[in-house]
Each structure stands twice: as C-alpha cells, then as structure tokens.
Enzyme design. Structure first.
Site, short mmCIF file in Angstrom:
data_model
loop_
_atom_site.label_atom_id
_atom_site.label_comp_id
_atom_site.label_asym_id
_atom_site.label_seq_id
_atom_site.Cartn_x
_atom_site.Cartn_y
_atom_site.Cartn_z
N HIS A 1 72.73 36.78 -4.15
CA HIS A 1 71.71 35.99 -4.08
C HIS A 1 71.98 34.47 -4.46
O HIS A 1 71.66 33.52 -4.20
CB HIS A 1 70.34 36.52 -4.48
CG HIS A 1 70.00 37.79 -3.63
ND1 HIS A 1 69.41 38.86 -4.44
CD2 HIS A 1 69.79 38.02 -2.42
CE1 HIS A 1 69.24 39.94 -3.68
NE2 HIS A 1 69.35 39.39 -2.30
N LYS B 1 56.56 48.46 0.95
CA LYS B 1 57.60 49.02 0.09
C LYS B 1 57.23 49.19 -1.28
O LYS B 1 56.35 48.61 -2.01
CB LYS B 1 58.62 47.92 -0.16
CG LYS B 1 59.58 48.05 1.05
CD LYS B 1 60.72 47.12 1.10
CE LYS B 1 61.55 46.68 2.22
NZ LYS B 1 62.73 45.90 2.03
N ARG C 1 76.43 39.18 4.74
CA ARG C 1 77.73 39.76 3.95
C ARG C 1 78.76 40.11 4.95
O ARG C 1 79.99 40.08 4.73
CB ARG C 1 77.07 40.96 2.97
CG ARG C 1 76.30 40.42 1.74
CD ARG C 1 75.59 41.77 1.35
NE ARG C 1 74.73 42.24 2.25
CZ ARG C 1 73.66 43.22 2.05
NH1 ARG C 1 73.61 43.71 0.77
NH2 ARG C 1 73.17 43.59 2.87
N SER D 1 70.99 44.90 -3.45
CA SER D 1 70.12 45.04 -4.46
C SER D 1 69.87 46.75 -4.72
O SER D 1 69.93 47.23 -5.72
CB SER D 1 68.54 44.67 -4.25
OG SER D 1 68.84 43.12 -4.40
O1 PNS Z 1 65.80 40.76 1.44
P1 PNS Z 1 65.31 41.21 2.79
O2 PNS Z 1 64.00 42.49 2.59
O3 PNS Z 1 66.16 41.59 3.71
O4 PNS Z 1 64.24 40.18 3.41
C1 PNS Z 1 63.81 40.32 4.61
C2 PNS Z 1 62.93 39.40 4.96
C3 PNS Z 1 62.01 38.71 3.58
C4 PNS Z 1 63.55 37.91 5.36
C5 PNS Z 1 61.97 39.48 6.11
O5 PNS Z 1 61.47 40.85 6.19
C6 PNS Z 1 60.56 38.70 6.25
O6 PNS Z 1 60.80 37.42 6.66
N1 PNS Z 1 59.59 39.18 6.46
C7 PNS Z 1 58.28 38.54 6.36
C8 PNS Z 1 57.58 39.07 7.55
C9 PNS Z 1 58.01 38.50 8.96
O7 PNS Z 1 57.92 37.11 9.07
N2 PNS Z 1 58.57 39.40 9.88
C10 PNS Z 1 58.93 38.69 11.15
C11 PNS Z 1 60.39 38.82 11.47
S1 PNS Z 1 61.02 40.19 12.12
#
Ligand code: PNS
Length: 176
Positions: A17, A41, A90, A129
């Site tokens: 990150h 979560k 990645r 993570s």
């Molecule tokens: O680190 P992560 O868990 O892979 O991040 C995922 C993230 C936070 C980028 C994604 O889950 C997100 O933006 N969630 C917020 C809810 C949202 O906007 N959902 C619509 C997109 S499908």
C-alpha cells in the site's frame, strides 16, 4: 488541482500500500487515502487505528491526507469533489474484481469517478493484508511486509510479546 482518492480496507497497511501511496502522491497534487468503514467485516484494527497507522506512515508526504468513509465510494468522492480513484494491481487475479468495481463506479457516477491503476512493484506483488495477519498470528516474521511499528501493533493484537520473541519462537519450532 489534481486530486485523487486511494480507498481500501488497509487492515493493516502494508509496504505494498505504501508503495502505491508514494507513487500516486507523485502524480497527484493531493492524495486522500481513505479507509472504508465496512460494518460487515470483522477487522483486526478499528478504523481509527488504521487511520492512525496510515497517518504515521505518511507523515513525511505533505500532499497525502488520511481519512475514512462509509457507504459508496462514488458518494464520498463527489462530496470531496474528487474524480479519480487510485488502486493497486498485484496480479491478474486482482484484475477481475478491480475491473468490476472500477466499471461500476464509472457507470453509477455517470462518468464522474474514474479509476487509475498502478501496478504494484514486483517486490511487493505477493503481499496482502490477510497473509501478513496469518503469518503474524503464528509468530512468523513480517518485517519484510510492514514497517516495524505496524509489525509491533499486529503482534500486540495477537498477544505475541515482541518481534524478537516471535523470531525465537519460530526458530525453536523450526529446529524441533
Ligand atoms: O482494500 P479493499 O478491501 O480491496 O478495498 C475495497 C474498496 C474499499 C475499494 C471497495 O470495497 C469500496 O470502494 N467499497 C465502498 C462501497 C462501494 O462503493 N461499493 C461499490 C463498488 S462495487
């Protein structure tokens, strides 16, 4: 002013990150790293702890701010008047998931939120993570994965006394 948001769970932030943050901070005038407050979560670190870790790790980057958000990314970005989300890729296995999120965000924001991908530096391509947490929970050495102060916080969560203790425990286990 070119602004971007780097959203994620960051539970916890890894060197992978941090690599993306450093590189995105060179491209944008302002980068807001924002921790998703996902109530579904069960995280290892609270949102406040994750924000604190990110602030400490980015304190030398003047154009990086750390924040948190709940709900949809497109709403958060609109509120901040941000039109670009940054994400790290990645491997090909990330691609399908990331493509779906990026396309959904672009469609539902009516083109107002686009996503820019940075490919993770090769030395961090294996990092996630969840693997860091798993290795740490068994007392493994995570010094190549996260900064020292983050490693200490992770071991603390798993009630593993110190990093050196963890190494010793691992060595003893290996020699058995
Ligand atoms: O680190 P992560 O868990 O892979 O991040 C995922 C993230 C936070 C980028 C994604 O889950 C997100 O933006 N969630 C917020 C809810 C949202 O906007 N959902 C619509 C997109 S499908």
């Amino acid at each position: 002013m070119k602004k971007a948001v780097y959203p994620g769970s960051f539970d916890p932030m890894t060197y992978g990150h941090l690599d993306i943050i450093h590189r995105a901070a060179e491209v944008f005038d302002l980068l807001i790293v924002s921790v998703l407050n996902n109530k579904e979560k069960t995280p290892l670190f609270s949102v406040e702890e994750r924000v604190k870790i990110l602030r400490e790790a980015t304190k030398d980057l003047p154009n990086v701010q750390v924040d948190s958000f709940s709900g949809l990314l497109i709403d958060y970005a609109a509120e901040k008047d941000i039109h670009v989300a940054v994400r790290g890729l990645r491997a090909i296995t990330d691609f399908e998931y990331e493509l779906q999120i990026a396309q959904t965000n672009r469609k539902f924001s009516e083109g107002r939120l686009d996503t820019m991908f940075l490919t993770t530096s090769l030395e961090y391509a294996y990092l996630s993570s969840s693997t860091v947490k798993e290795i740490a929970s068994f007392g493994g050495n995570i010094s190549r994965c996260v900064p020292g102060f983050v490693a200490d916080l992770i071991y603390e969560k798993y009630q593993i006394k110190t990093r050196s203790n963890a190494h010793e425990q691992q060595n003893r286990a290996d020699n058995r």
